[in-house]
Every structure is written in C-alpha cells, then in structure tokens.
Design an enzyme around this catalytic site. Structure first.
Site, mmCIF file in Angstrom:
data_model
loop_
_atom_site.group_PDB
_atom_site.id
_atom_site.type_symbol
_atom_site.label_atom_id
_atom_site.label_comp_id
_atom_site.label_asym_id
_atom_site.label_seq_id
_atom_site.Cartn_x
_atom_site.Cartn_y
_atom_site.Cartn_z
ATOM 1 N N GLY A 142 0.792 -1.223 0.000
ATOM 2 C CA GLY A 142 0.000 0.000 0.000
ATOM 3 C C GLY A 142 0.827 1.276 0.000
ATOM 4 N N GLY A 284 1.146 22.238 7.125
ATOM 5 C CA GLY A 284 2.097 22.031 8.217
ATOM 6 C C GLY A 284 1.761 20.828 9.068
ATOM 7 N N ILE A 289 5.764 18.592 7.245
ATOM 8 C CA ILE A 289 6.879 18.908 8.136
ATOM 9 C C ILE A 289 8.027 17.913 7.962
ATOM 10 C CG2 ILE A 289 7.570 19.067 10.558
ATOM 11 C CD1 ILE A 289 6.009 21.467 9.415
ATOM 12 N N GLU A 290 7.708 16.637 7.783
ATOM 13 C CA GLU A 290 8.769 15.645 7.590
ATOM 14 C C GLU A 290 9.551 15.918 6.307
ATOM 15 O OE1 GLU A 290 7.080 11.754 10.027
ATOM 16 O OE2 GLU A 290 7.127 11.697 7.849
ATOM 17 N N GLU A 306 0.984 27.210 6.529
ATOM 18 C CA GLU A 306 -0.049 26.463 7.256
ATOM 19 C C GLU A 306 -1.222 27.393 7.552
ATOM 20 O OE1 GLU A 306 -2.634 24.360 9.128
ATOM 21 O OE2 GLU A 306 -0.894 23.350 8.255
ATOM 22 N N HIS A 545 21.188 3.111 32.508
ATOM 23 C CA HIS A 545 22.046 4.297 32.376
ATOM 24 C C HIS A 545 23.310 3.905 31.610
ATOM 25 C CE1 HIS A 545 24.207 7.960 33.456
ATOM 26 N NE2 HIS A 545 25.245 7.188 33.760
#
Length: 569
Positions: A142, A284, A289-290, A306, A545
């Site tokens: 798709g 926007g 945006i990507e 936008e 960590h």
C-alpha cells in the site's frame, strides 16, 4: 519448436514457487531478457526472464498456482504454433464469471487492499483458519511501503546522515562532505521498498493467502466484482469481507494547483529528479513537516505555509512551539494563519500567492509540495449500492470494526479518521478476529503519534490542551534533555519529555517527547497509558544508564517534584 519456460530454483532449499503475477500475457511478443512472470517463495519475490525469442503462445500455470521447481510455467514459440500436438487458439477476452461456489468448511474471507491494514488482516484471518483472498489494485504494501512511511524515512535517514557528517568536526572527526549523489539516495529508497514489498509477498505465500491483482467493487453484500488489468472481470463470493481501501493525497481547490506541473503531492516529492533549490510546502501537518525537514537538510530553501494557527495540531502545543523554533533556526521559513490564494507559473519557477496578516504576498519556488492531508479511496467500491453506511466515502464502523452490513468490516484510512499505518494494522487484527468468530474491541487509547523530524517528536494519550478541554484535573512533569547524558552526546541535549498525570489517581494520561529516538521511546509510554499505570509505576521501574529512556523516569519524577537531575519547582 516451442520452448518450455520452467520454474527456476531460486534457493538451495526451494521446492516450489507461486506464480504471483504474469507480466506478459498469451499472444505477447517477447525477446530474450524480457520479464515474463513474477514468482513468490516464502522468502522472496523474483522475476523470471525469457531465455528465448518469439511469442508467449501458452500460459500453463495461472496466477496463484504453486508450481514445483522445473515445472512448466509456459511455452514460447511462433504465433499459432502447436503445443502438445494441438494449435494454440487465439486468446479470447473472458466474460464476467458467475459467482464462485461457496466452499464448505472454512470461512472464506476477502480483504480489499494490501496495505499495512489489509495484509495484516489477511495474515491474522489465515492464522485463525480462514480461507483468505487479498485483492490489491496496485502494489502490496500500500501507500506506507511504496510511497509513504518507508520511502519518506529513507530520505529522512539520508538527510540525517548528511547533517551528522557535516557536524562530525564537533566530535573531533574530520569528514569531507563532497555533496549528494541523488541517484544513490533514490536507489537506496527503492531497494528498501522493494525488499519490504517482497517480504509481504512472501508472507502471503507462507500463510497460503491468495492474492488477486485488480479493482474490487461490491456486486452484492457478499459478492465482489474484481476488474483485472486486462479488462476481464470475475465475481467472487465470500462469507466475510474486510475493506482496507486506504487513502490518497487530497488536492485542495486552490486555483492553479492542478494545472501546474511543479505542484506535486507527497508521492511526487519522494521522486524528484534532483534536489530542488527551493520548495514551498502547503500544509504544516506530519507529511509536510517531515519532507520540509528532509529537503532542508539536503540544502533546499524551504518555506512552509499552514492555514491553522500552529503546526502539527494533534501534537502537544508546547513541544510543537519548540520544534518550530528549531526548524526556523535551521533556515526553514514558517508561516501560520496563512492561506494560499493561488498558484501560477513565473518563468522557470512557480509563484504562490499567500494571504498572511491580512495582506497577500507572493513567494516563488522551484517546486510546490501540496500536503494538506489525505482523503479516503473508496469511490470504486460501490458502497451505496449495497447500503454500506458512509459519509462522503468515509466508512462508518463500530469498535468491532463492523459496518452496518452484516459480515462486512472496514479498517484504516478508509474510515477517514486516524490515518496511520499502525492504527490500520491494529484495526486489521481486530476485524479479522471478529470475522473469524472472536469478540474483541478496538481501543485507540494507546495509539502513538510520531513525527520523524529532527529531533523526533512523539506523543501518546492526552495532550495538556485536550485534558483542559475535557475538564480533567491533571499535573505536568517535564524533564529537559539537556540534563540527560545520552541526549547531550547524541544531539546536544535538544528536546524535552513531558508527562500529563491525573490529579486524583496519578494515572498516566499522556506522554509527549521531543528529542532523539522519541519514536522508539514512546512505546513504553503507550504501554503505561494502556495499563492505566500510575506515575509511581514509572518511577518504580529501574531505567538503564546511560540512556535517553532515563529521562522518561525523570519526567515522571518531576510530576511528583522528586526529579533528581534538575531542580524541582
């Protein structure tokens, strides 16, 4: 004398293959090297090329048939030449077939659409014992795999690598960046896409799912008419039908957009012949945006227009504002509360007239990306003829993914609501399970939204704005990634993690992340929302960590004014 076309052995352990698609048809003239047929095994999809010149006089194995290695697929010879002692008749267009007889025993299931909703539904239905047929009018995978999520992320990854290479000097590494080989970027995009699409074909084979290439429409409540590329039609009857028809880019009624060849949708923006010198993006949202982020990294001068008052309206407002500042600092021009009035040619460029601040300003760009959203792709289904409830093509379903017509389900973009691949996949599993006799409900509470900008942006659950709108009491915990060692190493500590916590029960209502690996980190937070975990559950979980995920726990601590690595206010 006719030459046999045989099933090749594509691997040492291969015993048989499935004819997935005939590229040539009976009567076609073929040359040596011409692709005749696509073969699918449980691992890959391969093309079989002709080793002879002549006419494809006879196809022996039809699409969907399993053929053993060295089994005969077809014959190539001279037009009218005899095969097995009899002359080959000229191919005749097939009439519309009568509905296929219903098979006893297994539940027959049709899936309309082979995107991330459809193929997942097909696999799940097959796992539950259904006899599954998937009908796809274009390519398996798709929009997502072919012209959406995956190719976009390849471009973004290339852009990110370019940006990192230019910044290596900060790490004491001297790298000479000579530029971009755009053809190789495009080749990488195609290679990744093709590999994943081949993988889907392999999954269809492994799960014994029949794939038919064609356009499906409802002839009755349980019968589909499938129109194939050669114009032939076939009627197929099923016990259950799942609609996963997807969506297509929306084209706004802006004068000049349709007439101007420089105006492209997201599909066109993925396949520019070269990196444009300038790009104006209308919209926007996530797609705009990507791609604005990617092309800006490639050196394109980018402007985003936008119409609404902010970018990414579904995301957390505070973090969206931070992202906008970062994008503008990198040279991307962003205009909100701005409306495109018209588009027109201007020499070799394109002029875009934009109303902003009560005045109309003209901007010129080499290319214009129209990214104002997507619309459902359901016109061909003939929904109204069989009474399937829909609002201008947006199909209505309940939380079992059932339509108002018994035994017909719908999922994904064709519902016209949340148009995300992972939502379609989740709904596909729900629809398949209910179609095969289970009783499950779709719950979108754990659906994460991800934006692959730099840095990444992800959120799940309620935003601060939404909680206020609903009148829910909440408190907020924030942790700046400047105080996280791993983030500091990765991107200079840019970004923030933000928790929305219920005031009374301290449950996790939402989490929003702007920073490195945000789209990966959001998985833990989605689990917390789905489990109705409390802030104490997050705090009690030891986080490794040094990782960025430590900051997830620190943001939860901050909601309780217990943060360790920042002052508590």
């Amino acid at each position: 004398m006719a030459v046999e076309v045989k099933m090749p052995q594509l691997g040492l352990t291969m015993e048989e293959g499935t004819v997935s698609k005939w590229v040539k048809k009976e009567g076609d003239t073929v040359k040596v090297g011409d692709i005749l047929v696509e073969i699918t095994t449980d691992k890959l999809t391969s093309e079989v090329a002709s080793e002879a010149e002549g006419t494809l006089i006879k196809i022996v194995a039809g699409e969907g048939e399993d053929v053993p290695v060295k089994g005969i697929l077809a014959y190539i010879g001279q037009a009218g030449e005899a095969v097995g002692g009899a002359p080959v008749a000229a191919p005749v267009a097939a009439p519309v077939a009568a509905p296929s007889p219903k098979k006893e025993g297994k539940t027959t299931v049709a899936i309309i659409g082979g995107g991330p909703g459809g193929y997942v539904a097909a696999i799940r239905a097959a796992q539950l014992g259904g006899e599954v047929t998937l009908i796809e009018k274009n390519k398996l995978g798709g929009t997502c795999l072919n012209v959406g999520c995956i190719p976009t992320k390849v471009l973004l990854h290339s852009a990110e690598a370019l940006a990192e290479a230019k910044e290596m000097a900060q790490l004491g590494i001297n790298v000479e960046v000579k530029g971009i080989d755009w053809s190789k970027v495009q080749a990488k995009k195609s290679a990744v896409t093709n590999q994943l699409v081949s993988g889907v074909s392999g999954l269809m084979k492994a799960n014994k799912i029949k794939v038919i290439e064609g356009v499906a429409s409802f002839a009755s409540k349980d019968t589909l008419t499938v129109t194939k590329k050669d114009g032939s039609k076939e009627n197929l009857t099923f016990d259950k039908i799942i609609i996963a028809a997807g969506s297509v880019p929306a084209v706004p009624p802006i004068p000049g957009v349709k007439e101007n060849a420089s105006c492209v949708d997201s599909t066109g923006a993925l396949s520019f012949e070269a990196v444009p010198k300038s790009l104006l993006v209308i919209g926007g949202g996530v797609i705009g945006i990507e791609l604005a982020t990617a092309y800006s990294r490639f050196g394109t001068e980018v402007t985003v227009v936008e119409a609404m008052s902010k970018l990414l309206p579904m995301m957390d407002g505070e973090l969206t504002a931070q992202l906008r500042k970062m994008m503008e600092a990198r040279g991307i021009k962003i205009m909100t509360d701005a409306k495109v009035q018209s588009v027109e040619a201007s020499g070799t460029a394109t002029k875009v007239n934009v109303e902003v601040g009560g005045k109309v300003e003209a901007f010129t760009a080499e290319k214009v990306l129209v990214a104002v959203g997507r619309r459902t792709d359901t016109e061909a289904l003939n929904l109204d003829a069989v009474g399937i409830a829909n609002d201008r093509g947006r199909i209505s379903v309940n939380d079992k993914m059932e339509t108002n017509v018994a035994n017909v389900y719908a999922i994904g973009d064709c519902l016209g609501k949340v148009m995300l691949a992972h939502v379609a996949s989740a709904q596909g599993e729900i629809a398949a399970e209910n179609a095969l006799g289970e009783d499950v409900l779709y719950d979108g509470a754990t659906n994460p939204s991800c934006v692959y900008t730099d840095p990444e942006f992800a959120g799940v659950g309620l935003t601060e704005e939404k909680a206020k709108e609903l009148g829910i009491g909440f408190k907020v915990g924030k942790f700046p990634l400047m105080a996280n060692g791993k983030a500091l190493i990765m991107n200079g500590g840019v970004g923030m993690i933000k928790f929305i916590i219920g005031e009374e029960y301290k449950e996790v209502l939402g989490v929003h992340i702007l920073g490195p690996r945000a789209t990966d980190l959001i998985g833990e937070c989605a689990l917390a929302v789905g489990m109705e975990a409390t802030v104490e559950d997050i705090i009690a979980t030891i986080h490794a960590h040094p990782t960025v995920t430590e900051a997830v726990r620190e943001a939860a601590l901050a909601a309780e004014k217990r943060a360790i690595h920042i002052p508590n206010k």
